[in-house]
Design a protein around this motif. Structure first.
Motif, PDB file in Angstrom:
ATOM      1  N   LEU A  46     129.395 111.273 142.522  1.00 23.77           N
ATOM      2  CA  LEU A  46     130.586 111.964 142.215  1.00 23.77           C
ATOM      3  C   LEU A  46     131.311 110.891 141.083  1.00 23.77           C
ATOM      4  N   TRP A  47     130.957 109.818 140.945  1.00 19.41           N
ATOM      5  CA  TRP A  47     131.669 108.853 139.919  1.00 19.41           C
ATOM      6  C   TRP A  47     131.061 109.653 138.438  1.00 19.41           C
ATOM      7  N   ARG A  48     129.898 109.870 138.517  1.00 22.44           N
ATOM      8  CA  ARG A  48     129.492 110.121 137.421  1.00 22.44           C
ATOM      9  C   ARG A  48     129.648 111.696 136.968  1.00 22.44           C
ATOM     10  N   ASP A  49     130.191 112.494 138.002  1.00 26.53           N
ATOM     11  CA  ASP A  49     130.464 113.695 137.845  1.00 26.53           C
ATOM     12  C   ASP A  49     132.006 113.790 137.380  1.00 26.53           C
ATOM     13  N   HIS A  50     132.172 114.024 136.072  1.00 24.85           N
ATOM     14  CA  HIS A  50     133.715 114.153 135.643  1.00 24.85           C
ATOM     15  C   HIS A  50     134.454 115.387 136.101  1.00 24.85           C
ATOM     16  N   HIS A  51     133.649 116.181 136.554  1.00 25.57           N
ATOM     17  CA  HIS A  51     134.299 117.491 137.001  1.00 25.57           C
ATOM     18  C   HIS A  51     134.603 117.368 138.525  1.00 25.57           C
ATOM     19  N   ARG A  52     134.342 116.291 139.251  1.00 24.06           N
ATOM     20  CA  ARG A  52     134.294 116.013 140.743  1.00 24.06           C
ATOM     21  C   ARG A  52     135.654 116.641 141.219  1.00 24.06           C
ATOM     22  N   ALA A  53     135.607 117.256 142.480  1.00 26.83           N
ATOM     23  CA  ALA A  53     136.872 117.236 143.171  1.00 26.83           C
ATOM     24  C   ALA A  53     137.237 115.953 143.911  1.00 26.83           C
ATOM     25  N   SER A  54     138.413 115.407 144.052  1.00 27.02           N
ATOM     26  CA  SER A  54     138.673 114.269 144.620  1.00 27.02           C
ATOM     27  C   SER A  54     138.613 114.483 146.108  1.00 27.02           C
ATOM     28  N   ALA A  55     138.771 115.599 146.368  1.00 26.26           N
ATOM     29  CA  ALA A  55     138.846 115.969 147.993  1.00 26.26           C
ATOM     30  C   ALA A  55     137.374 115.538 148.576  1.00 26.26           C
ATOM     31  N   ASP A  56     136.361 115.480 147.763  1.00 25.88           N
ATOM     32  CA  ASP A  56     134.806 115.309 148.132  1.00 25.88           C
ATOM     33  C   ASP A  56     134.690 113.676 148.327  1.00 25.88           C
ATOM     34  N   VAL A  57     135.591 113.124 147.174  1.00 26.83           N
ATOM     35  CA  VAL A  57     135.499 111.458 147.370  1.00 26.83           C
ATOM     36  C   VAL A  57     136.465 111.219 148.764  1.00 26.83           C
ATOM     37  N   LYS A  58     137.468 111.694 148.836  1.00 21.58           N
ATOM     38  CA  LYS A  58     138.523 111.358 150.040  1.00 21.58           C
ATOM     39  C   LYS A  58     137.419 111.672 151.275  1.00 21.58           C
ATOM     40  N   ARG A  59     136.688 112.739 151.300  1.00 21.17           N
ATOM     41  CA  ARG A  59     136.070 113.242 152.386  1.00 21.17           C
ATOM     42  C   ARG A  59     135.330 111.969 152.870  1.00 21.17           C
ATOM     43  N   ILE A  60     134.538 111.469 151.924  1.00 22.07           N
ATOM     44  CA  ILE A  60     133.453 110.342 152.263  1.00 22.07           C
ATOM     45  C   ILE A  60     134.007 109.063 152.705  1.00 22.07           C
ATOM     46  N   ALA A  61     135.411 108.940 152.086  1.00 23.04           N
ATOM     47  CA  ALA A  61     136.322 107.720 152.237  1.00 23.04           C
ATOM     48  C   ALA A  61     136.872 107.920 153.962  1.00 23.04           C
ATOM     49  N   LEU A  62     137.112 109.094 154.194  1.00 19.16           N
ATOM     50  CA  LEU A  62     137.813 109.339 155.487  1.00 19.16           C
ATOM     51  C   LEU A  62     136.788 109.383 156.730  1.00 19.16           C
ATOM     52  N   ASP A  63     135.259 109.712 156.317  1.00 20.98           N
ATOM     53  CA  ASP A  63     134.471 109.580 157.201  1.00 20.98           C
ATOM     54  C   ASP A  63     134.018 108.254 157.531  1.00 20.98           C
TER      55      ASP A  63
END
Length: 155
Positions: free
Chosen positions: A69-86
């Motif tokens: 996700l860090w390398r994907d500049h078109h990522r959705a922050s929701a994807d990052v947030k889901r990993i953090a919340l899990d």
């Protein structure tokens, strides 16, 4: 820079850098003519990212996903947030498990005299658990009777 330099710059030991390469967490290092690994500043940035993730307790699998996700500049922050919340939910569960262990340990320690005598509620509790486990194991074993069949033959 050499692996030693990359280790110093990132705070990740050389042994872990080699491990991260072996599992594909970071790309294989370029080798110079002498066969030594050579790391670019981007590799150091990636190693720092990994180190921070490990410091926060993220699993290797989660860090792999976060790196993608860090390398994907078109990522959705929701994807990052889901990993953090899990991860936060998993940490809360571990905290609850640790707190459940802490109470009995503190209780037993509070009731131990801590003197020269051998009697100790901590040892009693541990020994009682062993005895209960052995009793439960005996209770769950199959009982053999005269009609138990072995290899298709009645005895």
């Amino acid at each position: 820079m050499t692996i030693g330099d990359a280790a110093k710059a990132s705070g990740v030991p050389a042994k872990m850098i080699r491990y991260y390469e072996s599992i594909g967490l970071i790309p294989k290092a370029v080798r110079n003519d002498s066969g030594y690994r050579y790391y670019a500043i981007t590799d150091v940035h990636t190693l720092r990212f990994i180190r921070r993730g490990r410091d926060l307790g993220f699993s290797i699998d989660a860090i792999m996903r976060l790196l993608a996700l860090w390398r994907d500049h078109h990522r959705a922050s929701a994807d990052v947030k889901r990993i953090a919340l899990d991860h936060a939910a998993a940490l809360r569960s571990k905290i609850a498990d640790l707190e459940a262990m802490l109470g009995p340990i503190e209780y037993l320690a509070d009731h131990c005299q801590g003197d020269h005598r051998s009697d100790c509620p901590i040892m009693d509790d541990l020994a009682d658990h062993v005895a209960r486990s052995e009793h439960e194991a005996r209770e769950t074993r199959p009982r053999h009777t005269k009609t138990t069949q072995r290899r298709g033959v009645s005895t």
